[in-house]
Design an enzyme around this catalytic site. Structure first.
Site, PDB file in Angstrom:
ATOM      1  N   GLU A 173       1.082  -1.049  -0.072  1.00  0.00           N
ATOM      2  CA  GLU A 173       0.140  -0.260   0.020  1.00  0.00           C
ATOM      3  C   GLU A 173       0.843   1.193  -0.287  1.00  0.00           C
ATOM      4  O   GLU A 173       2.072   1.403   0.241  1.00  0.00           O
ATOM      5  CB  GLU A 173      -1.175  -0.199   1.337  1.00  0.00           C
ATOM      6  CG  GLU A 173      -1.900  -0.273   1.916  1.00  0.00           C
ATOM      7  CD  GLU A 173      -2.542  -1.105   2.911  1.00  0.00           C
ATOM      8  OE1 GLU A 173      -1.804  -0.228   3.365  1.00  0.00           O
ATOM      9  OE2 GLU A 173      -3.488  -1.950   2.680  1.00  0.00           O
ATOM     10  N   LYS A 179       2.399   4.379   1.526  1.00  0.00           N
ATOM     11  CA  LYS A 179       2.672   4.869   3.297  1.00  0.00           C
ATOM     12  C   LYS A 179       1.672   6.590   3.085  1.00  0.00           C
ATOM     13  O   LYS A 179       2.468   7.400   2.197  1.00  0.00           O
ATOM     14  CB  LYS A 179       3.761   4.758   3.523  1.00  0.00           C
ATOM     15  CG  LYS A 179       3.713   5.385   4.933  1.00  0.00           C
ATOM     16  CD  LYS A 179       5.032   4.918   5.945  1.00  0.00           C
ATOM     17  CE  LYS A 179       5.094   5.023   6.815  1.00  0.00           C
ATOM     18  NZ  LYS A 179       4.853   6.718   7.270  1.00  0.00           N
ATOM     19  N   ASP A 191       1.283  10.489   3.559  1.00  0.00           N
ATOM     20  CA  ASP A 191       1.842  11.472   4.488  1.00  0.00           C
ATOM     21  C   ASP A 191       0.825  12.115   5.814  1.00  0.00           C
ATOM     22  O   ASP A 191       0.720  13.259   4.971  1.00  0.00           O
ATOM     23  CB  ASP A 191       2.605  11.482   4.093  1.00  0.00           C
ATOM     24  CG  ASP A 191       4.171  11.736   5.059  1.00  0.00           C
ATOM     25  OD1 ASP A 191       4.100  11.851   6.249  1.00  0.00           O
ATOM     26  OD2 ASP A 191       4.589  13.207   4.367  1.00  0.00           O
ATOM     27  N   TYR A 250      -7.016   2.093   6.388  1.00  0.00           N
ATOM     28  CA  TYR A 250      -6.412   0.297   5.739  1.00  0.00           C
ATOM     29  C   TYR A 250      -6.794  -0.389   7.185  1.00  0.00           C
ATOM     30  O   TYR A 250      -5.679  -1.428   7.129  1.00  0.00           O
ATOM     31  CB  TYR A 250      -5.052   0.860   6.323  1.00  0.00           C
ATOM     32  CG  TYR A 250      -4.394   1.486   6.812  1.00  0.00           C
ATOM     33  CD1 TYR A 250      -4.030   1.650   8.024  1.00  0.00           C
ATOM     34  CD2 TYR A 250      -4.265   3.374   5.633  1.00  0.00           C
ATOM     35  CE1 TYR A 250      -3.294   2.824   8.926  1.00  0.00           C
ATOM     36  CE2 TYR A 250      -3.486   3.833   6.772  1.00  0.00           C
ATOM     37  CZ  TYR A 250      -2.831   4.291   8.006  1.00  0.00           C
ATOM     38  OH  TYR A 250      -2.351   4.499   9.244  1.00  0.00           O
ATOM     39  N   LYS A 264      10.477   3.979   3.388  1.00  0.00           N
ATOM     40  CA  LYS A 264       9.976   4.727   3.218  1.00  0.00           C
ATOM     41  C   LYS A 264      10.828   5.171   2.006  1.00  0.00           C
ATOM     42  O   LYS A 264      12.108   5.062   1.337  1.00  0.00           O
ATOM     43  CB  LYS A 264      11.284   5.702   4.029  1.00  0.00           C
ATOM     44  CG  LYS A 264      10.641   5.232   5.386  1.00  0.00           C
ATOM     45  CD  LYS A 264       9.469   6.141   5.920  1.00  0.00           C
ATOM     46  CE  LYS A 264      10.227   7.114   7.370  1.00  0.00           C
ATOM     47  NZ  LYS A 264       8.815   8.577   7.362  1.00  0.00           N
ATOM     48  N   CYS A 320      24.109  43.231  11.851  1.00  0.00           N
ATOM     49  CA  CYS A 320      22.811  42.946  12.050  1.00  0.00           C
ATOM     50  C   CYS A 320      21.831  43.468  10.769  1.00  0.00           C
ATOM     51  O   CYS A 320      22.592  45.153  10.509  1.00  0.00           O
ATOM     52  CB  CYS A 320      22.115  43.900  13.147  1.00  0.00           C
ATOM     53  SG  CYS A 320      19.893  42.993  13.019  1.00  0.00           S
ATOM     54  N   CYS A 364      19.592  46.230  11.976  1.00  0.00           N
ATOM     55  CA  CYS A 364      19.874  47.551  12.993  1.00  0.00           C
ATOM     56  C   CYS A 364      21.082  48.103  13.132  1.00  0.00           C
ATOM     57  O   CYS A 364      21.628  49.157  13.994  1.00  0.00           O
ATOM     58  CB  CYS A 364      19.876  47.680  14.337  1.00  0.00           C
ATOM     59  SG  CYS A 364      20.746  46.145  15.094  1.00  0.00           S
ATOM     60  N   CYS A 388      22.163  39.023  16.727  1.00  0.00           N
ATOM     61  CA  CYS A 388      22.237  40.425  16.806  1.00  0.00           C
ATOM     62  C   CYS A 388      21.877  40.593  18.616  1.00  0.00           C
ATOM     63  O   CYS A 388      21.337  40.524  19.049  1.00  0.00           O
ATOM     64  CB  CYS A 388      21.363  40.777  16.078  1.00  0.00           C
ATOM     65  SG  CYS A 388      20.719  42.532  16.413  1.00  0.00           S
ATOM     66  N   CYS A 442      16.569  46.247  18.252  1.00  0.00           N
ATOM     67  CA  CYS A 442      16.777  46.241  17.561  1.00  0.00           C
ATOM     68  C   CYS A 442      15.537  45.943  17.210  1.00  0.00           C
ATOM     69  O   CYS A 442      14.360  44.701  17.842  1.00  0.00           O
ATOM     70  CB  CYS A 442      17.673  44.781  17.274  1.00  0.00           C
ATOM     71  SG  CYS A 442      16.910  44.214  15.696  1.00  0.00           S
TER      72      CYS A 442
HETATM   73  S1  IVH Z   1      -0.102   0.723   8.787  1.00  0.00           S
HETATM   74  C1  IVH Z   1       0.735  -1.143  13.327  1.00  0.00           C
HETATM   75  N1  IVH Z   1      -0.237   1.388   6.701  1.00  0.00           N
HETATM   76  O1  IVH Z   1       2.517   4.810   9.006  1.00  0.00           O
HETATM   77  C2  IVH Z   1       0.443  -0.102  12.682  1.00  0.00           C
HETATM   78  N2  IVH Z   1       0.211   2.500   8.033  1.00  0.00           N
HETATM   79  O2  IVH Z   1       5.117   4.571  10.548  1.00  0.00           O
HETATM   80  C3  IVH Z   1      -0.385  -0.258  11.321  1.00  0.00           C
HETATM   81  N3  IVH Z   1       0.736   4.980   7.646  1.00  0.00           N
HETATM   82  O3  IVH Z   1       1.293   5.272  12.555  1.00  0.00           O
HETATM   83  C4  IVH Z   1      -0.352   0.843  10.740  1.00  0.00           C
HETATM   84  N4  IVH Z   1       0.112   5.258   5.103  1.00  0.00           N
HETATM   85  O4  IVH Z   1      -0.181   6.750  10.578  1.00  0.00           O
HETATM   86  C5  IVH Z   1      -0.204   1.726   8.071  1.00  0.00           C
HETATM   87  N5  IVH Z   1      -0.292   2.523   4.478  1.00  0.00           N
HETATM   88  C6  IVH Z   1      -0.651   2.477   5.979  1.00  0.00           C
HETATM   89  C7  IVH Z   1      -0.252   3.848   5.643  1.00  0.00           C
HETATM   90  C8  IVH Z   1      -0.101   3.643   7.403  1.00  0.00           C
HETATM   91  C9  IVH Z   1       0.173   6.178   6.497  1.00  0.00           C
HETATM   92  C10 IVH Z   1       1.405   5.490   9.042  1.00  0.00           C
HETATM   93  C11 IVH Z   1       0.793   5.515  10.031  1.00  0.00           C
HETATM   94  C12 IVH Z   1       1.553   4.605  10.585  1.00  0.00           C
HETATM   95  C13 IVH Z   1       2.388   4.977  10.278  1.00  0.00           C
HETATM   96  C14 IVH Z   1       3.829   4.631  10.852  1.00  0.00           C
END
Ligand code: IVH
Length: 690
Positions: free
Chosen positions: A108, A110, A112, A220, A307, A401, A404, A419, A425
């Site tokens: 999946e 991740k 942000d 998720y 990541k 600075c 000033c 400064c 200032c």
């Molecule tokens: S599963 C038991 N799936 O990433 C933890 N987390 O670094 C299960 N996050 O706290 C998390 N996308 O906030 C999962 N597809 C995804 C995610 C995801 C973002 C975040 C989530 C978690 C953090 C961990």
């Protein structure tokens, strides 16, 4: 009759909402949608007896401000192991396959954003809680209700009567850019990235503001004792059936090659997504395999995050300019040729300090690499020397600075220039006042940057104490103000005298004393007088106060100018003392405690118990400490030290027994105290966590 119509409208509007926001495929026109909504609003107004917090009319939020209750999660919200390296990921997969043979994975994106846990009871949204520290989070239900992709009532019928679903609240780039444009126009600090914006928005006090911020929510993970032991893919499908927004990009992967393929593909493609992602999460699909693999203390062993490396862009550095902060710290800023990076346009980047510029030999006119790390403002990571012009010259750092003209200084161990002209200032003076009136400090309304500049330019304020001498008559004639705003400002200034000590302390703007440190100092010393009288050693005993902070506090109180200002603030009636926590008993009076490790309640709660029974918390084990309350996983160093110094160690049970003996310590009192401290615990239910 009316009741049925109301219910039908609610059902229909929820369905249209889903078709519009989740499926992107509306059945009816916006006009028709608005008409139905208005009909429902009118009926609800006429019949308050059928009120329901989950009505679609509530999605616009309200102006009522909410204090967030702290709520314990039924199941802890764990984190994920993560890696930047394919080799490490390979190792993770190999370890699983050594134990389990070949297994299926779901890959999946991740997302942000910021994690959220939603509780549904009988198909209705009951509660939404932030991750917090994983054990307990903030109840942000009113705000989450405004997110259109979160169903208030579920579709279908095969959902468990009580369950939680977890996911991520996201801010799409389009909303992020819009909000930041608005913030910049209003002279407010823009959000550093969409993640901070999402988290900040969820903690907004008025849900009507949240409703306008364009948040989104992707889910998720299911949890709950009635949740079936489904494969991950089956749970995602069930959640989708019930009306949740579930990522459409999840993919079943049956081999290492499939996983690498998914990662490589999305490392490229994520730049085209309308929301931020920072990696790929790889999860074991099969429920039985997941159960066998289990968890570490912090994370599941059946999932890991890969990541992505930060995105980079190459652009021209047009000019280096300098900002002077409220503490006098000088920050060099790179003004860049605007460039697209991780979904947003970047025009500026931080250069940190003189050394960094010298080390990378960054020069005006260079082509530079800009990177967005996990956090904050973009930074410059290197220079493309091949593109450097022949006539380019090394950059000379400023010596005075820019505001000033005072020669800059450098403090020992500090990379930044400062400064030193604190009281003369202009930018520092205004910066300190703006910091003082911030919402998290004195919360003085009606005074933006422009007005403060105006007051300063007109000779009305030179420092924070001057605010308390202001009179409406002086303000009213100033441009853009008038009588009404003048009165509001004065009222708000007067109001700020109620602000509790810890926020006053934060507002003073002592270098390195942020919000948390201010709270800890207030908790530890209880009054400004005691803080002022504290020695370096005493300061260092405060939790999280290191040498840098201690020295800065000493320096602050050594300055006669500051003392004069404090004297005036005191005279004006600001809160210079912490409110005493209500005492339950004196059974621990005169005793000092160090708390270390993990307990069945949070460490802060335990410390509160100590104080409400008259005891004192200290940070470090020393000969003068009476007890060390030792929890699970306490550091071995602390134990050794306590043994050596003969400090008595108590387990959690022994500690509880110690306070349980006191006659006043009845259950009712304890509960009262908990309520006062906004603790709202829900008895944990046993169950499966997927
Ligand atoms: S599963 C038991 N799936 O990433 C933890 N987390 O670094 C299960 N996050 O706290 C998390 N996308 O906030 C999962 N597809 C995804 C995610 C995801 C973002 C975040 C989530 C978690 C953090 C961990």
């Amino acid at each position: 009759m009316v009741k049925e119509r109301i219910e039908a409208l609610r059902r229909d509007l929820e369905r249209h909402n889903y078709r519009y926001y989740v499926e992107n495929n509306p059945e009816i026109s916006d006009f028709e949608f608005d008409r139905l909504m208005r009909e429902l609003q009118d009926l609800e107004k006429a019949h308050p007896e059928f009120d329901d917090p989950n009505s679609p009319t509530r999605r616009v939020g309200s102006d009522l401000t909410s204090e967030f209750q702290t709520v314990r999660h039924r199941f802890p919200m764990l984190s994920l192991g993560n890696t930047y390296s394919l080799d490490e990921l390979r190792e993770f997969i190999a370890r699983i396959e050594r134990e389990e043979g070949e297994v299926e994975y779901v890959c999946e994106l991740k997302f942000d954003g910021t994690a959220i846990s939603l509780t549904y009871r009988n198909g209705m949204l009951e509660r939404a809680v932030t991750r917090g520290d994983g054990e307990q989070g903030d109840d942000v239900t009113a705000n989450v209700r405004t997110i259109r992709t979160v169903p208030l009532q579920l579709q279908g019928t095969d959902w468990p009567s009580l369950f939680e679903i977890r996911g991520e609240v996201l801010m799409p780039y389009a909303s992020f850019d819009k909000i930041n444009r608005e913030r910049e126009e209003m002279g407010e600090q823009p959000f550093a990235n969409p993640r901070n914006a999402a988290a900040g928005t969820l903690k907004q006090q008025a849900s009507s503001v949240v409703a306008r911020r364009g948040l989104d929510c992707t889910l998720y993970q299911l949890a709950g004792e009635e949740v079936q032991e489904w494969s991950h893919q089956e749970s995602l499908n069930a959640a989708r059936r019930w009306g949740f927004k579930v990522s459409e990009y999840a993919r079943l992967c049956c081999s290492w090659e499939d996983i690498v393929q998914f990662i490589t593909e999305w490392d490229e493609r994520r730049a085209t997504l309308p929301f931020p992602t920072d990696g790929v999460v790889i999860k074991v699909n099969d429920a039985a395999v997941r159960r066998r693999l289990g968890f570490t203390a912090k994370a599941p062993k059946w999932a890991v995050a890969y990541k992505f490396k930060a995105e980079q862009a190459l652009t021209r550095l047009n000019e280096i300019t300098f900002q002077v902060g409220r503490t006098g710290a000088i920050t060099p800023v790179a003004n860049l040729e605007p460039v697209q990076l991780a979904g947003t346009t970047v025009k500026r980047a931080t250069l940190h300090n003189a050394e960094q510029i010298a080390q990378l030999d960054i020069r005006e006119g260079d082509m530079v690499y800009v990177e967005k790390g996990g956090e904050i403002i973009p930074k410059i990571t290197g220079v493309e020397l091949k593109e450097r012009k022949a006539d380019s010259e090394p950059f000379h750092y400023i010596e005075v600075c820019p505001e000033c003209g005072t020669p800059l200084v450098r403090y020992e161990g500090e990379a930044k220039h400062y400064c030193p002209n604190q009281s003369g200032c202009r930018v520092q003076i205004i910066g300190r006042i703006l910091h003082f009136i911030r919402r998290k400090a004195m919360d003085i309304e009606g005074l933006g940057e422009e007005t403060v500049e105006l007051l300063h330019a007109n000779g009305l304020v030179h420092n924070i104490a001057d605010l308390y001498d202001l009179q409406a008559l002086q303000l009213a004639p100033l441009p853009r103000l008038g009588e009404k705003s003048a009165e509001n400002i004065i009222r708000s200034i007067r109001h700020s005298k109620q602000v509790p000590f810890q926020r006053v302390l934060f507002g003073l703007g002592i270098r390195f004393v942020g919000e948390t440190t201010a709270r800890q100092l207030a908790d530890h010393f209880h009054s400004l007088d005691r803080l002022r009288a504290a020695s370096r050693e005493e300061l260092l005993e405060t939790e999280e106060v290191g040498e840098k902070i201690a020295d800065s506090i000493l320096e602050y109180f050594a300055d006669a100018e500051n003392l004069k200002i404090l004297e005036r603030l005191n005279h004006a009636g600001l809160c210079f003392e912490a409110e005493q926590r209500q005492r339950v008993s004196e059974s621990l009076a005169g005793k000092s405690f160090v708390v270390s490790g993990k307990f069945s309640i949070s460490r802060d709660e335990l410390k509160q118990l100590i104080e409400t029974h008259g005891g004192r918390n200290v940070a470090a084990v020393s000969g003068s400490v009476d007890y060390l309350v030792a929890g699970e996983k306490m550091g071995p160093e602390k134990r050794k030290k306590a043994e050596k110094l003969g400090v008595k160690m108590l387990s959690e049970e022994e500690f509880m027994a110690l306070i349980a003996d006191t006659p006043t310590n009845d259950h009712a009192k304890q509960m009262e105290l908990r309520q006062e401290n906004h603790m709202n615990e829900v008895a944990p239910i046993q169950g499966t966590l997927f």
